[in-house]
Design a protein around this motif. Structure first.
Motif, PDB file in Angstrom:
ATOM      1  N   ASN A  44     -17.975  13.050 -61.296  1.00 42.15           N
ATOM      2  CA  ASN A  44     -19.337  12.774 -61.742  1.00 42.15           C
ATOM      3  C   ASN A  44     -19.844  11.413 -61.295  1.00 42.15           C
ATOM      4  O   ASN A  44     -19.099  10.432 -61.257  1.00 42.15           O
ATOM      5  CB  ASN A  44     -19.411  12.826 -63.272  1.00 42.15           C
ATOM      6  N   VAL A  45     -21.138  11.384 -60.964  1.00 45.38           N
ATOM      7  CA  VAL A  45     -21.886  10.135 -60.872  1.00 45.38           C
ATOM      8  C   VAL A  45     -22.807  10.099 -62.086  1.00 45.38           C
ATOM      9  O   VAL A  45     -23.551  11.060 -62.329  1.00 45.38           O
ATOM     10  CB  VAL A  45     -22.744  10.055 -59.590  1.00 45.38           C
ATOM     11  N   VAL A  46     -22.744   9.019 -62.861  1.00 49.15           N
ATOM     12  CA  VAL A  46     -23.599   8.885 -64.035  1.00 49.15           C
ATOM     13  C   VAL A  46     -24.676   7.843 -63.734  1.00 49.15           C
ATOM     14  O   VAL A  46     -24.367   6.688 -63.424  1.00 49.15           O
ATOM     15  CB  VAL A  46     -22.799   8.477 -65.279  1.00 49.15           C
ATOM     16  N   TYR A  47     -25.930   8.280 -63.801  1.00 52.95           N
ATOM     17  CA  TYR A  47     -27.063   7.384 -63.567  1.00 52.95           C
ATOM     18  C   TYR A  47     -27.629   6.948 -64.914  1.00 52.95           C
ATOM     19  O   TYR A  47     -27.993   7.795 -65.747  1.00 52.95           O
ATOM     20  CB  TYR A  47     -28.151   8.087 -62.752  1.00 52.95           C
ATOM     21  N   THR A  48     -27.682   5.656 -65.111  1.00 51.05           N
ATOM     22  CA  THR A  48     -28.315   5.095 -66.303  1.00 51.05           C
ATOM     23  C   THR A  48     -29.748   4.731 -65.932  1.00 51.05           C
ATOM     24  O   THR A  48     -29.973   3.902 -65.043  1.00 51.05           O
ATOM     25  CB  THR A  48     -27.562   3.858 -66.797  1.00 51.05           C
ATOM     26  N   VAL A  49     -30.706   5.375 -66.583  1.00 54.43           N
ATOM     27  CA  VAL A  49     -32.109   5.310 -66.174  1.00 54.43           C
ATOM     28  C   VAL A  49     -32.937   4.629 -67.253  1.00 54.43           C
ATOM     29  O   VAL A  49     -32.822   4.953 -68.447  1.00 54.43           O
ATOM     30  CB  VAL A  49     -32.668   6.730 -65.925  1.00 54.43           C
ATOM     31  N   THR A  50     -33.775   3.695 -66.826  1.00 54.28           N
ATOM     32  CA  THR A  50     -34.717   3.022 -67.734  1.00 54.28           C
ATOM     33  C   THR A  50     -36.136   3.452 -67.368  1.00 54.28           C
ATOM     34  O   THR A  50     -36.607   3.146 -66.268  1.00 54.28           O
ATOM     35  CB  THR A  50     -34.604   1.494 -67.640  1.00 54.28           C
ATOM     36  N   PRO A  51     -36.828   4.165 -68.272  1.00 51.77           N
ATOM     37  CA  PRO A  51     -38.198   4.601 -67.982  1.00 51.77           C
ATOM     38  C   PRO A  51     -39.225   3.621 -68.544  1.00 51.77           C
ATOM     39  O   PRO A  51     -39.027   3.016 -69.604  1.00 51.77           O
ATOM     40  CB  PRO A  51     -38.278   5.948 -68.710  1.00 51.77           C
ATOM     41  N   THR A  52     -40.324   3.460 -67.819  1.00 52.53           N
ATOM     42  CA  THR A  52     -41.440   2.633 -68.291  1.00 52.53           C
ATOM     43  C   THR A  52     -42.735   3.396 -68.050  1.00 52.53           C
ATOM     44  O   THR A  52     -43.000   3.847 -66.930  1.00 52.53           O
ATOM     45  CB  THR A  52     -41.500   1.289 -67.539  1.00 52.53           C
ATOM     46  N   ALA A  53     -43.518   3.551 -69.105  1.00 56.53           N
ATOM     47  CA  ALA A  53     -44.770   4.290 -68.996  1.00 56.53           C
ATOM     48  C   ALA A  53     -45.712   3.634 -67.998  1.00 56.53           C
ATOM     49  O   ALA A  53     -45.754   2.404 -67.872  1.00 56.53           O
ATOM     50  CB  ALA A  53     -45.436   4.419 -70.357  1.00 56.53           C
ATOM     51  N   VAL A  54     -46.485   4.455 -67.304  1.00 55.68           N
ATOM     52  CA  VAL A  54     -47.449   3.954 -66.323  1.00 55.68           C
ATOM     53  C   VAL A  54     -48.765   3.650 -67.028  1.00 55.68           C
ATOM     54  O   VAL A  54     -49.257   4.440 -67.837  1.00 55.68           O
ATOM     55  CB  VAL A  54     -47.673   5.006 -65.215  1.00 55.68           C
TER      56      VAL A  54
ATOM     57  N   THR B 215     -47.748  -0.304 -70.642  1.00 53.59           N
ATOM     58  CA  THR B 215     -46.492  -0.051 -69.917  1.00 53.59           C
ATOM     59  C   THR B 215     -45.295  -0.071 -70.872  1.00 53.59           C
ATOM     60  O   THR B 215     -44.370  -0.873 -70.741  1.00 53.59           O
ATOM     61  CB  THR B 215     -46.281  -1.054 -68.766  1.00 53.59           C
ATOM     62  N   CYS B 216     -45.354   0.808 -71.834  1.00 53.20           N
ATOM     63  CA  CYS B 216     -44.296   0.868 -72.844  1.00 53.20           C
ATOM     64  C   CYS B 216     -42.978   1.331 -72.222  1.00 53.20           C
ATOM     65  O   CYS B 216     -42.938   2.320 -71.482  1.00 53.20           O
ATOM     66  CB  CYS B 216     -44.685   1.836 -73.956  1.00 53.20           C
ATOM     67  N   ALA B 217     -41.909   0.621 -72.542  1.00 52.08           N
ATOM     68  CA  ALA B 217     -40.587   0.992 -72.054  1.00 52.08           C
ATOM     69  C   ALA B 217     -39.959   1.993 -73.007  1.00 52.08           C
ATOM     70  O   ALA B 217     -40.033   1.854 -74.232  1.00 52.08           O
ATOM     71  CB  ALA B 217     -39.700  -0.238 -71.934  1.00 52.08           C
ATOM     72  N   GLY B 218     -39.375   3.026 -72.446  1.00 53.35           N
ATOM     73  CA  GLY B 218     -38.656   4.008 -73.246  1.00 53.35           C
ATOM     74  C   GLY B 218     -37.189   3.650 -73.360  1.00 53.35           C
ATOM     75  O   GLY B 218     -36.700   2.698 -72.745  1.00 53.35           O
ATOM     76  N   ASP B 219     -36.471   4.412 -74.166  1.00 55.31           N
ATOM     77  CA  ASP B 219     -35.039   4.188 -74.314  1.00 55.31           C
ATOM     78  C   ASP B 219     -34.304   4.605 -73.040  1.00 55.31           C
ATOM     79  O   ASP B 219     -34.698   5.559 -72.351  1.00 55.31           O
ATOM     80  CB  ASP B 219     -34.495   4.998 -75.492  1.00 55.31           C
ATOM     81  N   VAL B 220     -33.252   3.886 -72.761  1.00 51.38           N
ATOM     82  CA  VAL B 220     -32.405   4.217 -71.621  1.00 51.38           C
ATOM     83  C   VAL B 220     -31.765   5.590 -71.841  1.00 51.38           C
ATOM     84  O   VAL B 220     -31.396   5.949 -72.962  1.00 51.38           O
ATOM     85  CB  VAL B 220     -31.310   3.141 -71.453  1.00 51.38           C
ATOM     86  N   PHE B 221     -31.666   6.386 -70.774  1.00 47.32           N
ATOM     87  CA  PHE B 221     -30.971   7.667 -70.854  1.00 47.32           C
ATOM     88  C   PHE B 221     -30.112   7.839 -69.608  1.00 47.32           C
ATOM     89  O   PHE B 221     -30.221   7.065 -68.650  1.00 47.32           O
ATOM     90  CB  PHE B 221     -31.958   8.834 -71.016  1.00 47.32           C
ATOM     91  N   THR B 222     -29.232   8.841 -69.644  1.00 47.91           N
ATOM     92  CA  THR B 222     -28.328   9.054 -68.522  1.00 47.91           C
ATOM     93  C   THR B 222     -28.539  10.438 -67.907  1.00 47.91           C
ATOM     94  O   THR B 222     -28.872  11.399 -68.606  1.00 47.91           O
ATOM     95  CB  THR B 222     -26.850   8.919 -68.930  1.00 47.91           C
ATOM     96  N   ILE B 223     -28.351  10.504 -66.606  1.00 46.48           N
ATOM     97  CA  ILE B 223     -28.313  11.766 -65.860  1.00 46.48           C
ATOM     98  C   ILE B 223     -26.965  11.829 -65.168  1.00 46.48           C
ATOM     99  O   ILE B 223     -26.631  10.955 -64.360  1.00 46.48           O
ATOM    100  CB  ILE B 223     -29.444  11.857 -64.818  1.00 46.48           C
ATOM    101  N   THR B 224     -26.186  12.834 -65.504  1.00 47.35           N
ATOM    102  CA  THR B 224     -24.862  13.014 -64.907  1.00 47.35           C
ATOM    103  C   THR B 224     -24.955  14.050 -63.787  1.00 47.35           C
ATOM    104  O   THR B 224     -25.466  15.151 -63.992  1.00 47.35           O
ATOM    105  CB  THR B 224     -23.850  13.473 -65.966  1.00 47.35           C
ATOM    106  N   VAL B 225     -24.451  13.673 -62.612  1.00 46.49           N
ATOM    107  CA  VAL B 225     -24.497  14.561 -61.448  1.00 46.49           C
ATOM    108  C   VAL B 225     -23.066  14.884 -61.019  1.00 46.49           C
ATOM    109  O   VAL B 225     -22.351  14.007 -60.518  1.00 46.49           O
ATOM    110  CB  VAL B 225     -25.262  13.920 -60.273  1.00 46.49           C
TER     111      VAL B 225
END
Length: 205
Positions: free
Chosen positions: A76-86, A90-100
């Motif tokens: 697995n590659v685990v991507y830790t993603v930080t989203p920010t509203a456009v 520009t509210c920042a959301g909670d960090v989440f992960t996508i596992t590939v």
């Protein structure tokens, strides 16, 4: 006084569809935002040991990368993603992960020469035995006979042939084999060379 409260992007940890070793893939983190808030993204990758980075992404926006899996199993590659509203605040959301998951491709030496076979003597070659990383695979193959006769020309699975050599000399037949892992990953072609000894041809008196 009215105060507008803008939405932050929401997401949950997720596992993407499996990818193949040495194959580029693209993942759009926006697809994992559950409340539909348009966002920008920054991300960082954490590959498991046994994965080698071939092509790195930018660390922001869409994820486009390529890894080589040097093992016989999925890693697995685990991507830790930080989203920010456009727009707006520009509210920042909670960090989440996508596992590939990255599946291995079947690997073999590029060219291998096998033991001599006799003219008119049947032989069976099992391509799986030449897969060096043991990934279970299916196979297609095509043959170049160089004057030998009796072969099928092409096939799938094991190579089971009886060839005739009337040349008076050893002649090589070459089989170009294409492996496809049962995990769906295509490996590189490899070549099996089989020397065929001539049959003795008597002279009638």
């Amino acid at each position: 006084i009215r105060i507008g409260i803008e939405s932050e992007p929401d997401a949950v940890d997720a596992t993407a569809s499996a990818q193949c070793s040495d194959a580029s893939y693209t993942i759009d983190p926006q697809n994992y935002i559950t409340n539909g808030v348009a966002s920008t993204f920054s991300w960082a990758a954490a590959p498991e040991a046994g994965l080698v980075l071939v092509s790195a992404g930018a660390g922001s926006g869409v994820i486009t990368e390529t890894y080589t899996n040097e093992t016989a199993g999925a890693l697995n590659v685990v991507y830790t993603v930080t989203p920010t509203a456009v727009g707006g605040q520009t509210c920042a959301g909670d960090v989440f992960t996508i596992t590939v998951p990255i599946n291995p491709e079947p690997e073999a030496l590029a060219t291998q020469t096998l033991a001599n076979e006799c003219s008119d003597g049947g032989f069976v070659i099992t391509p799986q035995s030449y897969i060096t990383n043991t990934v279970a695979s299916s196979f297609t193959w095509v043959a170049a006979y160089n004057g030998l006769t009796g072969g099928a020309g092409a096939g799938s699975g094991d190579i089971n042939e009886t060839l005739t050599n009337t040349s008076g000399a050893i002649v090589n037949v070459t089989y170009t084999v294409t492996p496809t892992g049962l995990n769906g990953c295509l490996g590189d072609d490899f070549v099996l060379v089989v020397p065929s000894g001539p049959e003795a041809v008597g002279t009638a008196y």
